[in-house]
Design a protein around this motif. Structure first.
Motif, PDB file in Angstrom:
ATOM      1  N   ALA A  26     118.580 -31.874  20.289  1.00 17.69           N
ATOM      2  CA  ALA A  26     117.564 -30.867  19.967  1.00 17.69           C
ATOM      3  C   ALA A  26     117.999 -30.050  18.749  1.00 17.69           C
ATOM      4  O   ALA A  26     117.174 -29.715  17.888  1.00 17.69           O
ATOM      5  CB  ALA A  26     117.300 -29.958  21.162  1.00 17.69           C
ATOM      6  N   ALA A  27     119.291 -29.731  18.671  1.00 15.78           N
ATOM      7  CA  ALA A  27     119.806 -28.968  17.523  1.00 15.78           C
ATOM      8  C   ALA A  27     119.631 -29.768  16.227  1.00 15.78           C
ATOM      9  O   ALA A  27     119.227 -29.210  15.197  1.00 15.78           O
ATOM     10  CB  ALA A  27     121.274 -28.611  17.736  1.00 15.78           C
ATOM     11  N   LYS A  28     119.906 -31.061  16.280  1.00 17.59           N
ATOM     12  CA  LYS A  28     119.730 -31.893  15.081  1.00 17.59           C
ATOM     13  C   LYS A  28     118.269 -31.878  14.630  1.00 17.59           C
ATOM     14  O   LYS A  28     117.990 -31.726  13.436  1.00 17.59           O
ATOM     15  CB  LYS A  28     120.185 -33.322  15.356  1.00 17.59           C
ATOM     16  N   ASN A  29     117.357 -32.009  15.586  1.00 14.39           N
ATOM     17  CA  ASN A  29     115.926 -31.986  15.235  1.00 14.39           C
ATOM     18  C   ASN A  29     115.499 -30.629  14.703  1.00 14.39           C
ATOM     19  O   ASN A  29     114.793 -30.531  13.697  1.00 14.39           O
ATOM     20  CB  ASN A  29     115.079 -32.359  16.452  1.00 14.39           C
ATOM     21  N   TYR A  31     117.337 -28.005  13.346  1.00 16.07           N
ATOM     22  CA  TYR A  31     117.889 -27.621  12.046  1.00 16.07           C
ATOM     23  C   TYR A  31     117.485 -28.599  10.945  1.00 16.07           C
ATOM     24  O   TYR A  31     117.387 -28.202   9.779  1.00 16.07           O
ATOM     25  CB  TYR A  31     119.400 -27.429  12.132  1.00 16.07           C
ATOM     26  N   GLY A  32     117.208 -29.840  11.321  1.00 19.22           N
ATOM     27  CA  GLY A  32     116.674 -30.780  10.338  1.00 19.22           C
ATOM     28  C   GLY A  32     115.311 -30.338   9.842  1.00 19.22           C
ATOM     29  O   GLY A  32     115.028 -30.365   8.642  1.00 19.22           O
ATOM     30  N   SER A  33     114.453 -29.883  10.779  1.00 17.66           N
ATOM     31  CA  SER A  33     113.122 -29.442  10.356  1.00 17.66           C
ATOM     32  C   SER A  33     113.163 -28.071   9.693  1.00 17.66           C
ATOM     33  O   SER A  33     112.378 -27.801   8.794  1.00 17.66           O
ATOM     34  CB  SER A  33     112.158 -29.439  11.540  1.00 17.66           C
ATOM     35  N   LEU A  34     114.084 -27.206  10.114  1.00 18.33           N
ATOM     36  CA  LEU A  34     114.167 -25.855   9.556  1.00 18.33           C
ATOM     37  C   LEU A  34     114.739 -25.841   8.141  1.00 18.33           C
ATOM     38  O   LEU A  34     114.186 -25.214   7.240  1.00 18.33           O
ATOM     39  CB  LEU A  34     115.022 -24.964  10.473  1.00 18.33           C
ATOM     40  N   ALA A  39     121.423 -35.349   9.725  1.00 19.50           N
ATOM     41  CA  ALA A  39     122.523 -35.386  10.684  1.00 19.50           C
ATOM     42  C   ALA A  39     123.301 -36.685  10.548  1.00 19.50           C
ATOM     43  O   ALA A  39     122.722 -37.770  10.528  1.00 19.50           O
ATOM     44  CB  ALA A  39     121.984 -35.243  12.093  1.00 19.50           C
ATOM     45  N   MET A  40     124.614 -36.569  10.424  1.00 18.17           N
ATOM     46  CA  MET A  40     125.491 -37.730  10.396  1.00 18.17           C
ATOM     47  C   MET A  40     126.477 -37.589  11.557  1.00 18.17           C
ATOM     48  O   MET A  40     127.307 -36.677  11.568  1.00 18.17           O
ATOM     49  CB  MET A  40     126.252 -37.815   9.078  1.00 18.17           C
ATOM     50  N   ASP A  41     126.351 -38.457  12.551  1.00 19.70           N
ATOM     51  CA  ASP A  41     127.198 -38.384  13.737  1.00 19.70           C
ATOM     52  C   ASP A  41     128.502 -39.136  13.523  1.00 19.70           C
ATOM     53  O   ASP A  41     128.519 -40.248  12.999  1.00 19.70           O
ATOM     54  CB  ASP A  41     126.472 -38.962  14.950  1.00 19.70           C
TER      55      ASP A  41
END
Length: 85
Positions: A26-29, A31-34, A39-41
């Motif tokens: 959820a954090a990746k989604n 902050y990606g949209s914000l 994101a690189m895991d």
């Protein structure tokens, strides 16, 4: 407004942010949209993943899932800040 590019930090200055979260996906989604972060895991041991958030190919921040012992002690999701990265 575009984020500034910083190539060098003075010793001891603030230079890195890292999110400890209960929901890494959820954090990746979010902050990606914000911020437009990609994101690189990166694997970090058995079952662990460290996410590098990147903007325009440069590392901007990172995130990880709080460990079970942290959650059992009531540690909430939080941002850490550090220096001398």
């Amino acid at each position: 407004m575009p984020m500034p590019t910083v190539d060098k930090h003075a010793p001891g200055s603030f230079c890195w942010i890292e999110l400890g979260t209960s929901d890494q996906n959820a954090a990746k989604n979010f902050y990606g949209s914000l911020f437009g972060w990609k994101a690189m895991d990166v694997p970090m041991g058995p079952g662990g993943v460290y996410t590098l958030f990147q903007l325009e190919g440069r590392d901007a921040a990172a995130g990880y899932t709080l460990r079970p012992d942290q959650r059992s002690h009531g540690v909430p999701p939080h941002w850490n800040s550090g220096g001398d990265r």
